[in-house]
Design an enzyme around this catalytic site. Structure first.
Site, mmCIF file in Angstrom:
data_model
loop_
_atom_site.group_PDB
_atom_site.id
_atom_site.type_symbol
_atom_site.label_atom_id
_atom_site.label_comp_id
_atom_site.label_asym_id
_atom_site.label_seq_id
_atom_site.Cartn_x
_atom_site.Cartn_y
_atom_site.Cartn_z
ATOM 1 N N HIS A 39 3.949 -45.692 39.367
ATOM 2 C CA HIS A 39 3.689 -47.102 39.690
ATOM 3 C C HIS A 39 4.435 -47.612 40.921
ATOM 4 O O HIS A 39 5.010 -48.703 40.912
ATOM 5 C CB HIS A 39 4.006 -47.978 38.478
ATOM 6 C CG HIS A 39 3.051 -47.814 37.331
ATOM 7 N ND1 HIS A 39 1.736 -47.432 37.492
ATOM 8 C CD2 HIS A 39 3.223 -47.978 35.978
ATOM 9 C CE1 HIS A 39 1.144 -47.379 36.302
ATOM 10 N NE2 HIS A 39 2.017 -47.692 35.370
ATOM 11 N N HIS B 247 -1.538 -54.516 35.542
ATOM 12 C CA HIS B 247 -0.996 -53.825 34.360
ATOM 13 C C HIS B 247 -0.815 -54.771 33.167
ATOM 14 O O HIS B 247 0.157 -54.649 32.417
ATOM 15 C CB HIS B 247 0.338 -53.155 34.729
ATOM 16 C CG HIS B 247 0.691 -51.962 33.906
ATOM 17 N ND1 HIS B 247 0.887 -52.018 32.542
ATOM 18 C CD2 HIS B 247 0.888 -50.673 34.244
ATOM 19 C CE1 HIS B 247 1.209 -50.816 32.096
ATOM 20 N NE2 HIS B 247 1.202 -49.977 33.104
ATOM 21 N N GLU C 166 -6.088 -50.236 32.716
ATOM 22 C CA GLU C 166 -5.684 -50.287 34.126
ATOM 23 C C GLU C 166 -6.770 -49.620 34.956
ATOM 24 O O GLU C 166 -6.890 -48.397 34.962
ATOM 25 C CB GLU C 166 -4.351 -49.553 34.306
ATOM 26 C CG GLU C 166 -3.229 -50.067 33.442
ATOM 27 C CD GLU C 166 -2.186 -48.982 33.140
ATOM 28 O OE1 GLU C 166 -1.685 -48.349 34.083
ATOM 29 O OE2 GLU C 166 -1.886 -48.763 31.960
HETATM 30 C C1 GLA Z 1 1.376 -46.717 32.490
HETATM 31 C C2 GLA Z 1 1.634 -45.302 32.160
HETATM 32 C C3 GLA Z 1 2.343 -45.199 30.871
HETATM 33 C C4 GLA Z 1 3.580 -46.038 30.861
HETATM 34 C C5 GLA Z 1 3.231 -47.443 31.204
HETATM 35 C C6 GLA Z 1 4.454 -48.295 31.311
HETATM 36 O O1 GLA Z 1 0.318 -47.212 31.849
HETATM 37 O O2 GLA Z 1 0.469 -44.524 32.159
HETATM 38 O O3 GLA Z 1 2.677 -43.866 30.627
HETATM 39 O O4 GLA Z 1 4.490 -45.542 31.820
HETATM 40 O O5 GLA Z 1 2.539 -47.511 32.400
HETATM 41 O O6 GLA Z 1 5.366 -48.086 30.280
#
Ligand code: GLA
Length: 384
Positions: free
Chosen positions: A140, A214, A349
């Site tokens: 991210h 997100h 997402e």
């Molecule tokens: C994303 C990732 C997850 C986790 C979340 C935040 O969706 O795919 O594995 O890291 O973010 O916790």
């Protein structure tokens, strides 16, 4: 207009202007009928930056709140089948809580959403090394991704709704990524009860880009238990299987007849215990949308049976990460005063596939100078 009505009009306009100045709210002239935008102060970051909160209200009374820190959706109030409103996204009341650390609640994610294996990629003959902030991998956007930056904001005209545009300029080599990149996201709350995200980005050097939102949803309301009873449909025949560190193996596998298959509406919890992968278990996978991306198209639907609230997801992206809040462990307490335990929320997402920069068989995430990255996602709400 007569002399008298003219005077009344001017007096009203002056009153509205004075009120606007006094309260700090602004209303774009071209906001859709009955829709409006209010701006207030949300707080000040630890390093002294002012953070504003924009409240978008549509003609039906739906309210979305977005702050400039992380261009982050903090609240989203939508009605159930009886008209009862609830805030359906996870988050906190204060900026301090957001700055204290959290798993990306409501945030705009960039420069590259999801994982990059070992934080490494090659582009145009050069190797780049990014932070490894998720076990051996980059996640991210890195240590201080777009979710932890203060974005510039301005209200923008929207017919049939209310809109705010957020802009962030990411410096060359910020978090290890090449090129000065300017990203924008326009949040529009339409009078058709849609929250729409229109993203753009431009760069002065070739760079990978993958922007998403997100938000964690609980359609029964923030703090109202787990999302395991929510009924989910994802229009995807295939997904990208992952290794133990959640990096795609490169294979694109079929979902039919497996616990990954959501082509028919199924409770999220129905088969969650059988989902293969590392503990703590649950879905954390990228679905390859059947529509293939490129045009805005229906991609997923979620319905919460007790409230009847329905979320439709439309996107122009080729993929969507279903994440079922597997890592929520009760250590964070949300806006409703309830601790976020495992599966308190789910995320859809919309995105290009994880680690696409290292997989030539995945749709490309490279943005070239002179080109404009464009992406749209819509979260549409109803109740039945
Ligand atoms: C994303 C990732 C997850 C986790 C979340 C935040 O969706 O795919 O594995 O890291 O973010 O916790």
């Amino acid at each position: 207009m007569t002399q008298r009505s003219n005077t009344v009009f001017v007096a009203c306009a002056a009153f509205v202007l004075a009120t606007a100045v006094a309260t700090g709210w602004t209303q774009p002239a071209a906001a859709g009928k009955g829709a409006r935008v209010d701006k207030t102060k949300f707080g000040t970051t630890k390093d002294g930056q002012a953070v504003d909160l924009y409240t978008l209200t549509n003609a039906n009374g739906i309210v979305a709140r977005v702050m400039t820190y992380g261009a982050l959706l903090t609240e989203l109030h939508v009605p159930d089948r009886t008209g009862q409103m609830a805030d359906v996204v996870l988050g906190f009341k204060t900026l301090e809580a957001y700055e204290g650390g959290h798993p990306y609640f409501g945030a705009t994610i960039g420069r590259v959403a999801n994982r990059i294996a070992k934080g490494k990629f090659r582009l145009e003959g050069r190797e780049y090394t990014l932070a490894t902030n998720n076990g051996p991998n980059h996640l991210h956007g890195g240590v201080r991704g777009f979710d932890k930056r203060v974005w510039r904001a301005q209200t923008v005209p929207a017919t049939g709704g209310a809109a705010v545009k957020f802009t962030y300029t990411s410096a060359d080599m910020e978090e290890g990524y090449p090129g000065t990149l300017t990203a924008t996201v326009v949040y529009t709350l339409t009078n058709s009860n849609e929250l729409r995200f229109d993203y753009t980005a431009t760069t002065d050097k070739a760079t990978p880009i993958n922007l998403t939102n997100h938000s964690y949803f609980n359609l029964a309301g923030d703090g109202a238990g787990t999302i395991l009873g929510h009924e989910l449909m994802i229009m995807a025949d295939r997904f990208t299987p992952v290794d133990d560190t959640l990096i795609p193996t490169g294979e694109i596998a079929g979902v039919r007849g497996t616990v990954m298959d959501f082509n028919r509406s199924t409770p999220i919890g129905a088969r969650i215990a059988q989902v293969p992968g590392p503990a703590p278990g649950g879905y954390d996978h990228n679905y390859v949308l059947t529509h293939g991306g490129g045009v805005l198209a229906m991609s997923a639907t979620v319905r919460e049976p007790s409230s009847g609230r329905v979320l439709d997801v439309l996107t122009s992206e080729p993929g969507v990460q279903l994440y079922t809040g597997n890592f929520l462990d009760g250590t964070l307490t949300g806006k409703a005063g309830v601790a976020y335990t495992q599966h308190s929320g789910f995320c859809l997402e919309t995105q290009h596939f994880p680690d696409a920069i290292n997989h030539p068989n995945f749709p490309s995430v490279v943005l070239q100078p002179g080109k404009t990255f464009k992406s749209t996602t819509v979260y549409r709400f109803s109740a039945r």
